[in-house]
Design an enzyme around this catalytic site. Structure first.
Site, PDB file in Angstrom:
ATOM      1  N   LYS A 196      10.597 -68.374  66.942  1.00  0.00           N
ATOM      2  CA  LYS A 196      11.168 -67.641  68.082  1.00  0.00           C
ATOM      3  C   LYS A 196      11.902 -66.419  67.543  1.00  0.00           C
ATOM      4  O   LYS A 196      12.908 -66.538  66.838  1.00  0.00           O
ATOM      5  CB  LYS A 196      12.116 -68.544  68.873  1.00  0.00           C
ATOM      6  CG  LYS A 196      12.704 -67.885  70.119  1.00  0.00           C
ATOM      7  CD  LYS A 196      13.583 -68.879  70.869  1.00  0.00           C
ATOM      8  CE  LYS A 196      14.184 -68.271  72.127  1.00  0.00           C
ATOM      9  NZ  LYS A 196      15.046 -69.245  72.858  1.00  0.00           N
ATOM     10  N   LYS A 249       6.932 -67.524  70.046  1.00  0.00           N
ATOM     11  CA  LYS A 249       7.516 -66.762  71.154  1.00  0.00           C
ATOM     12  C   LYS A 249       8.193 -65.515  70.607  1.00  0.00           C
ATOM     13  O   LYS A 249       8.991 -65.627  69.667  1.00  0.00           O
ATOM     14  CB  LYS A 249       8.529 -67.643  71.887  1.00  0.00           C
ATOM     15  CG  LYS A 249       9.262 -66.956  73.038  1.00  0.00           C
ATOM     16  CD  LYS A 249      10.313 -67.878  73.641  1.00  0.00           C
ATOM     17  CE  LYS A 249      11.015 -67.197  74.816  1.00  0.00           C
ATOM     18  NZ  LYS A 249      12.078 -68.035  75.382  1.00  0.00           N
TER      19      LYS A 249
END
Length: 326
Positions: A196, A249
């Site tokens: 992330k 992500k």
């Protein structure tokens, strides 16, 4: 003269039927996960200004949305909470009657076959907007893990099918896995936000969830967008700690990372088609600059081609309608 020798690649592109038969990457509705923002209160259906078509919904209006999702054949949702009150330790994240816990119960009662994924983080529930405990302006790693473990267990007790920790604290997978096992939830998988990045693509989400940091940023715990090898190290740690699935992500600017993580890990890979990616396409389509259907389907297909087995996307309902010609 010798005849020219070359390969006629176009032979396999002569018709839609032929192109379909040789198509390497298939996008289907079973690949899609639809995010939902669930707000405390009543009669709330508030459109997110930067995300046309995405709403904050209260529990009393959530049922109709769930019915629509299930009718389209979308197999899974991921829940994000929008609490009425916040505090320094994000108590609402792990309260037995927190908004995600109540939304999970409602979803499982109304549609038992629908997979409910619980986003496990503190930022929507803390008054400072960070994903952990704060002391002297510093985000503390280990004390935050205790709260994340409590959150995961409370979500599993409410009926969540999958726990998806998104906080990027070191050790978060092993602590959550241990807590779930100790509580008797050894069969609940962990879908880790393994990779992330500290991305500018999250802006519209923070509007929707009210989770913007009140000071500083998240660069001490989310990843530097310039780093590739660090992503492999992060994913490897989560695999060793017991993650069952891995999320990358954002996805659109990180397709190279998705491919590398998929190739080395062998685990199911999830692309998160994040809010900023959604907002850019929506804005361009509303201005007539792009064909929304074509660009959505090309984008999602690209994520599948890059290695994603599943895609979390705000376009999930639209994509199913495009696939089915509705």
């Amino acid at each position: 003269m010798n005849p020219l020798q070359f390969t006629r690649h176009r032979r396999l592109r002569n018709s839609e039927a032929l192109r379909s038969m040789v198509r390497e990457t298939k996008l289907q509705k079973e690949d899609l996960i639809y995010p939902l923002f669930v707000a405390e209160g009543e009669n709330i259906r508030q459109e997110v200004s930067s995300m046309p078509g995405v709403f904050n919904l209260s529990l009393d209006l959530l049922g109709e949305e769930l019915d629509d999702i299930v009718s389209l054949g979308i197999p899974a949702i991921i829940l994000f909470g929008v609490p009425a009150e916040k505090d320094a330790e994000g108590t609402g994240a792990y309260h037995n009657h927190g908004i995600v816990q109540e939304a999970t119960r409602l979803a499982k009662e109304r549609h038992p076959e629908l997979l409910v994924i619980a986003d496990t983080c503190l930022c929507e529930y803390t008054d400072h907007g960070h994903c952990g405990v704060i002391e002297g302006g510093k985000i503390l790693n280990d004390p935050s893990l205790d709260l994340l473990a409590k959150t995961a267990v409370s979500q599993a007790e409410a009926g969540a099918d999958i726990i998806a920790p998104s906080n990027m604290m070191d050790g978060f997978v092993t602590v959550i896995r241990h807590a779930l096992d100790e509580a008797g939830f050894e069969d609940i998988p962990v879908m880790s936000y393994a990779v992330k990045y500290a991305s500018a693509y999250y802006g519209p989400f923070r509007e929707a969830a009210g989770s913007s940091p009140q000071f500083g940023d998240r660069k001490t715990y989310q990843m530097d967008p310039a780093n590739r090898l660090e992503a492999i190290r992060e994913a490897q740690s989560d695999i060793e700690e017991g993650a069952d699935m891995l999320i990358v992500k954002p996805s659109l600017a990180y397709m190279d990372i998705m491919r590398e993580v998929k190739d080395f890990s062998g685990l199911p890979l999830v692309a998160y088609n994040v809010s900023g990616e959604y907002a850019m396409i929506k804005a361009a389509a509303q201005n007539g600059w792009v064909d929304e259907e074509k660009i959505v389907m090309e984008t999602l297909t690209g994520m599948k081609r890059a290695g994603a087995d599943m895609i979390i996307t705000y376009f999930a309902k639209d994509a199913v309608r495009y696939m089915e010609g509705n």
